[in-house]
Design an enzyme around this catalytic site. Sequence first.
Site, short mmCIF file in Angstrom:
data_model
loop_
_atom_site.label_atom_id
_atom_site.label_comp_id
_atom_site.label_asym_id
_atom_site.label_seq_id
_atom_site.Cartn_x
_atom_site.Cartn_y
_atom_site.Cartn_z
N CYS A 1 0.83 -1.21 0.00
CA CYS A 1 0.00 0.00 0.00
C CYS A 1 0.86 1.26 0.00
O CYS A 1 0.52 2.26 -0.64
CB CYS A 1 -0.88 0.04 1.24
SG CYS A 1 -2.05 -1.31 1.31
N ASP B 1 -20.96 12.45 -14.59
CA ASP B 1 -22.36 12.17 -14.24
C ASP B 1 -22.47 11.31 -12.98
O ASP B 1 -23.55 10.88 -12.61
CB ASP B 1 -23.08 11.47 -15.42
CG ASP B 1 -22.38 10.16 -15.81
OD1 ASP B 1 -21.37 9.78 -15.17
OD2 ASP B 1 -22.85 9.50 -16.76
C1 BEZ Z 1 0.53 -4.75 1.80
O1 BEZ Z 1 0.03 -3.66 1.55
O2 BEZ Z 1 1.73 -4.92 1.74
C2 BEZ Z 1 -0.34 -5.94 2.15
C3 BEZ Z 1 -1.51 -5.75 2.84
C4 BEZ Z 1 -2.28 -6.85 3.13
C5 BEZ Z 1 -1.89 -8.11 2.76
C6 BEZ Z 1 -0.73 -8.29 2.04
C7 BEZ Z 1 0.07 -7.19 1.73
#
Ligand code: BEZ
Length: 268
Positions: A46, A139
């Site tokens: 992330c 929209d």
């Molecule tokens: C990550 O963002 O690294 C991750 C999050 C949840 C499960 C596996 C990886």
Amino acid sequence: MPGLLLGDEAPNFEADTTQGRIRFHDFLGDSWGILFSHPRDFTPVCTTELGRAAKLAPEFSKRNVKMIALSIDSVPDHLAWSKDINAYNGDQPVEKLPFPIIADKDRELAVKLGMLDPDERDKDGMPLTARVVFIFGPDKKLKLSILYPATTGRNFDEILRVVDSLQLTAYKKVATPVDWKCGDSVMVVPTLPDEEAKKLFPKGVFTKDLPSGKKYLRYTPQPDDTHTSLLLSPSPEIGNIKYSMSQTEKHQEARPINTDGHGRERSA
Ligand code: BEZ
């Protein structure tokens, strides 16, 4: 089943975000919008995704697309995590990112929008959010959705590429072929009769002969359009996003295109 299907209107939810409380429709205004979810704050994949999204924010903004992320932690967590994301990008470790992050602590929105990944759970056994991308048109209707499991990071250059396709095909009677990039030839939509296509596409329509004898592979140089001409003007490169004038300039005159079967010009 909860979730969103193409053509559905975005729910007008209220949420706390790193940039204050929002009501989603007001946040979107008349813009395009992209809502992308993340499993959890302070997780490695992330962090790389949000870093890339932050780097590409000027490109989304050029395309009139408002960005908003979602993760199932609190605003204070999101703000602390944002410092890490900026540091990961090699920038000052400040709390501000170029887009808000929704705090969906109780997973209320994640459930409503069908975003949970049943295979990835936190220490309490609760499912984490999957990697969803929703792209809404002006929209407020869903134009595209992508759903990846938590363990597979997305490609944000691809997301920008699909925005280019969505915006072009929303306004012109064309579709974009496999691996299309902004500036490449496009396909005339199958429902448009040849005579109308000739009138609509003054740069020419070029048909590829096929064994079936059916004339359905119809290419035309990418039509001019205020949005894409803006994108094709020289701009600073961001990562590997490069839009050059050359391909469009080459297509200014109507003439047969010697293609490789994918609408791309062969080199001489
Ligand atoms: C990550 O963002 O690294 C991750 C999050 C949840 C499960 C596996 C990886």
